[in-house]
Write a protein that holds these residues in place. Sequence first.
Motif, PDB file in Angstrom:
ATOM      1  N   LYS A   4       0.840  -1.197   0.000  1.00 20.48           N
ATOM      2  CA  LYS A   4       0.000   0.000   0.000  1.00 20.48           C
ATOM      3  C   LYS A   4       0.877   1.250   0.000  1.00 20.48           C
ATOM      4  O   LYS A   4       1.982   1.268   0.547  1.00 20.48           O
ATOM      5  N   GLU A   5       0.344   2.307  -0.611  1.00 21.99           N
ATOM      6  CA  GLU A   5       1.123   3.527  -0.817  1.00 21.99           C
ATOM      7  C   GLU A   5       1.645   4.107   0.488  1.00 21.99           C
ATOM      8  O   GLU A   5       2.756   4.620   0.559  1.00 21.99           O
ATOM      9  N   TYR A   6       0.840   4.067   1.543  1.00 16.32           N
ATOM     10  CA  TYR A   6       1.279   4.692   2.791  1.00 16.32           C
ATOM     11  C   TYR A   6       2.418   3.919   3.435  1.00 16.32           C
ATOM     12  O   TYR A   6       3.287   4.509   4.066  1.00 16.32           O
ATOM     13  N   TYR A   7       2.423   2.588   3.266  1.00 11.88           N
ATOM     14  CA  TYR A   7       3.564   1.806   3.750  1.00 11.88           C
ATOM     15  C   TYR A   7       4.828   2.185   2.973  1.00 11.88           C
ATOM     16  O   TYR A   7       5.894   2.423   3.553  1.00 11.88           O
ATOM     17  N   LYS A   8       4.695   2.215   1.646  1.00  6.19           N
ATOM     18  CA  LYS A   8       5.859   2.491   0.808  1.00  6.19           C
ATOM     19  C   LYS A   8       6.400   3.893   1.092  1.00  6.19           C
ATOM     20  O   LYS A   8       7.627   4.096   1.142  1.00  6.19           O
ATOM     21  N   TYR A   9       5.490   4.857   1.277  1.00  2.00           N
ATOM     22  CA  TYR A   9       5.943   6.210   1.573  1.00  2.00           C
ATOM     23  C   TYR A   9       6.739   6.230   2.878  1.00  2.00           C
ATOM     24  O   TYR A   9       7.843   6.790   2.936  1.00  2.00           O
ATOM     25  N   ALA A  10       6.185   5.622   3.929  1.00  2.00           N
ATOM     26  CA  ALA A  10       6.871   5.616   5.224  1.00  2.00           C
ATOM     27  C   ALA A  10       8.213   4.886   5.136  1.00  2.00           C
ATOM     28  O   ALA A  10       9.212   5.339   5.713  1.00  2.00           O
ATOM     29  N   GLN A  11       8.248   3.781   4.396  1.00  2.00           N
ATOM     30  CA  GLN A  11       9.500   3.041   4.234  1.00  2.00           C
ATOM     31  C   GLN A  11      10.536   3.865   3.475  1.00  2.00           C
ATOM     32  O   GLN A  11      11.721   3.886   3.830  1.00  2.00           O
ATOM     33  N   ASN A  12      10.088   4.583   2.446  1.00  3.99           N
ATOM     34  CA  ASN A  12      11.007   5.414   1.662  1.00  3.99           C
ATOM     35  C   ASN A  12      11.504   6.612   2.454  1.00  3.99           C
ATOM     36  O   ASN A  12      12.629   7.066   2.268  1.00  3.99           O
ATOM     37  N   ASP A  52     -10.786   5.597   0.365  1.00  5.54           N
ATOM     38  CA  ASP A  52     -11.851   5.394  -0.621  1.00  5.54           C
ATOM     39  C   ASP A  52     -12.856   6.542  -0.599  1.00  5.54           C
ATOM     40  O   ASP A  52     -13.394   6.930  -1.643  1.00  5.54           O
ATOM     41  N   PHE A  53     -13.119   7.083   0.594  1.00  5.70           N
ATOM     42  CA  PHE A  53     -14.049   8.203   0.689  1.00  5.70           C
ATOM     43  C   PHE A  53     -13.542   9.392  -0.122  1.00  5.70           C
ATOM     44  O   PHE A  53     -14.313  10.060  -0.817  1.00  5.70           O
ATOM     45  N   PHE A  54     -12.254   9.666  -0.044  1.00  5.08           N
ATOM     46  CA  PHE A  54     -11.699  10.800  -0.794  1.00  5.08           C
ATOM     47  C   PHE A  54     -11.895  10.634  -2.296  1.00  5.08           C
ATOM     48  O   PHE A  54     -12.011  11.620  -3.031  1.00  5.08           O
ATOM     49  N   PHE A  69     -10.627  13.492  -6.304  1.00  4.97           N
ATOM     50  CA  PHE A  69      -9.561  13.862  -5.365  1.00  4.97           C
ATOM     51  C   PHE A  69      -8.623  12.649  -5.229  1.00  4.97           C
ATOM     52  O   PHE A  69      -8.967  11.647  -4.624  1.00  4.97           O
ATOM     53  N   ILE A  70      -7.455  12.745  -5.823  1.00 13.38           N
ATOM     54  CA  ILE A  70      -6.472  11.662  -5.748  1.00 13.38           C
ATOM     55  C   ILE A  70      -5.464  11.997  -4.653  1.00 13.38           C
ATOM     56  O   ILE A  70      -4.730  12.983  -4.746  1.00 13.38           O
ATOM     57  N   LEU A  71      -5.450  11.183  -3.635  1.00 16.93           N
ATOM     58  CA  LEU A  71      -4.536  11.418  -2.519  1.00 16.93           C
ATOM     59  C   LEU A  71      -3.106  11.057  -2.905  1.00 16.93           C
ATOM     60  O   LEU A  71      -2.848   9.999  -3.489  1.00 16.93           O
ATOM     61  N   GLN A  72      -2.189  11.929  -2.562  1.00 13.69           N
ATOM     62  CA  GLN A  72      -0.779  11.660  -2.772  1.00 13.69           C
ATOM     63  C   GLN A  72      -0.261  10.737  -1.657  1.00 13.69           C
ATOM     64  O   GLN A  72      -0.873  10.636  -0.586  1.00 13.69           O
ATOM     65  N   PRO A  73       0.856  10.047  -1.882  1.00 13.46           N
ATOM     66  CA  PRO A  73       1.376   9.125  -0.858  1.00 13.46           C
ATOM     67  C   PRO A  73       1.550   9.764   0.514  1.00 13.46           C
ATOM     68  O   PRO A  73       1.264   9.146   1.534  1.00 13.46           O
ATOM     69  N   TRP A  74       1.998  11.028   0.553  1.00 13.05           N
ATOM     70  CA  TRP A  74       2.204  11.672   1.851  1.00 13.05           C
ATOM     71  C   TRP A  74       0.879  11.897   2.570  1.00 13.05           C
ATOM     72  O   TRP A  74       0.793  11.796   3.799  1.00 13.05           O
ATOM     73  N   GLN A  75      -0.190  12.173   1.792  1.00  6.35           N
ATOM     74  CA  GLN A  75      -1.508  12.345   2.395  1.00  6.35           C
ATOM     75  C   GLN A  75      -2.060  11.000   2.883  1.00  6.35           C
ATOM     76  O   GLN A  75      -2.690  10.931   3.937  1.00  6.35           O
ATOM     77  N   GLN A  76      -1.798   9.944   2.114  1.00  4.96           N
ATOM     78  CA  GLN A  76      -2.229   8.612   2.547  1.00  4.96           C
ATOM     79  C   GLN A  76      -1.497   8.191   3.823  1.00  4.96           C
ATOM     80  O   GLN A  76      -2.086   7.537   4.700  1.00  4.96           O
ATOM     81  N   PHE A  77      -0.242   8.570   3.929  1.00  7.06           N
ATOM     82  CA  PHE A  77       0.507   8.271   5.146  1.00  7.06           C
ATOM     83  C   PHE A  77      -0.111   8.965   6.360  1.00  7.06           C
ATOM     84  O   PHE A  77      -0.236   8.374   7.443  1.00  7.06           O
ATOM     85  N   ILE A  78      -0.502  10.232   6.186  1.00  7.38           N
ATOM     86  CA  ILE A  78      -1.153  10.951   7.284  1.00  7.38           C
ATOM     87  C   ILE A  78      -2.448  10.252   7.677  1.00  7.38           C
ATOM     88  O   ILE A  78      -2.730  10.055   8.871  1.00  7.38           O
TER      89      ILE A  78
END
Length: 539
Positions: A4-12, A52-54, A69-78
């Motif tokens: 998932k994007e938020y995992y990858k963002y945090a790992q990166n 999904d709501f976004f 509204f497409i959430l960016q990885p940093w927003q998904q992490f938040i």
Amino acid sequence: MRTKEYYKYAQNVVGGKVVCGKYIKLAAERFFNLIEDDRYEFREEKVDRVIDFFSILKHFTGRHAGKPFILQPWQQFIIASIYGFYGKASNDRLVKYVYIEIARKNGKTAFAAGLSLYHLIADGEMDAEVDLAANSKEQAKIAFKFCSRFAKGIDPKGKYLFPYRDKVKYDKMLSVLQVFAADDSKLDGFNASMYLIDEYHAAKNTALKDVLQSSQGMRDNPIGVIITTAGFDKLGSCYEYRKVCTEVLQGLKQDDELFAAIYTLDEGDDWTDKKNWIKSNPNLGITVKPQYLETQVKEATNSPSEEVSIKTKNFNLWCDSETVWIPEHYILEASSDVELSALREYPCYAGVDLASTSDLTSVAYMVPTDDKLYFKINYYLPEAALTEKRFRIMYGEWRRQGLITITPGNVTDYDYILNDLMNTDKIIRLEKIGYDTWNSAQFVINATEKSLPMIPVSQSTGNFNRPTKEMERLILSGKAVIDNNLINRHCFRNVVMARDRNGNIKPSKQFEEKKIDGVIAALMALSTYLDAPRYGTFY
């Protein structure tokens, strides 16, 4: 392997593949630490529900109008950090308090509005109350506009969502989203399941936050979101709360119910360097155009008075005043060690800014040489002021570094200052000593009896106009040398300009607590010099 994007963002972030500041790195490390904490459970389905709501929200302005509204990885992490963690024992959502600090144009208000609508519609709270607040009604209505337009995009026929002038109702859950401000006459009667405070940096006190927070006592999964850019009041409620957040991120304080995402440059970063911009602008290249930031940096370079505003709003850097008199890099360039004994062949002009009772007193010595003017400023403080709650850390640090003279008692001992003036006169000839006539009668009598050349200096804006403009010219042209004392730089950072209707200017301070005493003393010394009948070869 988590994909998932938020995992990858945090790992990166942790792995250094994403350029970010230390506070985001600490937030990512904390995210993984909480996942490993046996007390908590991370529920991906809760995070996915918000994400999904976004996707059902539609943009309504600019080139993105009508698009989802497409959430960016940093927003998904938040979102993952806020909505993913639950207590195993309580089954309640862990995070209850959120602080997001980010530069302008990164879509923070639209993002916050999306969270607010989620809590109105989809968080599962019956009779939900979502309160949108800001320091002023105008600011609060900016977020509300997004909520209202998003609501109309979700339900264009108005079957379920009913937007009004300052409310959005969702009758299916008996829920309401409403807007108000700190300047409203009545701040009570709330029962917030979620509150959003926008641009908290402008808050004058904690009253609004306290009222909203205390209203959540009966809610099962309450949440409070503060979203802001940096500001100018480092003594205000927002910066104090920010300090708590940074201490939690650094592990100095423990509060798992608090999540903070602070997108800003690290100490020592060059804010004009393009490679650092993404630290405070994670949406760089998406909603924030690099060309726009280039234009802002160029504007700050060409117009130094714009520098503070641009650094604060576009690079999310806290500064000491909303408008700066002289940008700090000029003060740093002018700073150097000044020893009066090395200048004894020249006359010296002094300015004394006496504190009324228990505050900072400063004495400035100004020595004009053939090519430059040298400023040496001494500071005095009564011992009792070291225990004064608001400034004791700052004063204590100045004392530890030997930058300030501490006099005994609870009021400034003017005898110390008089003795120092007498001793200085033995080192270098004191030509004139400027003083403010207010609250200085006995001091002037004593100094005159010691044969010191005392000259009254009017504190009017008209009188300060000439030395103020001359000081600015000297510093910007490299003709001033200011003693390398960090209190001097502290005072210069705090100066804002007061103007009268004739266009005369005089240093002032944005808040009573801001110290500018050293600058005032230096200008008084410069004033006595400018009023002297002979200036020498310098002029």
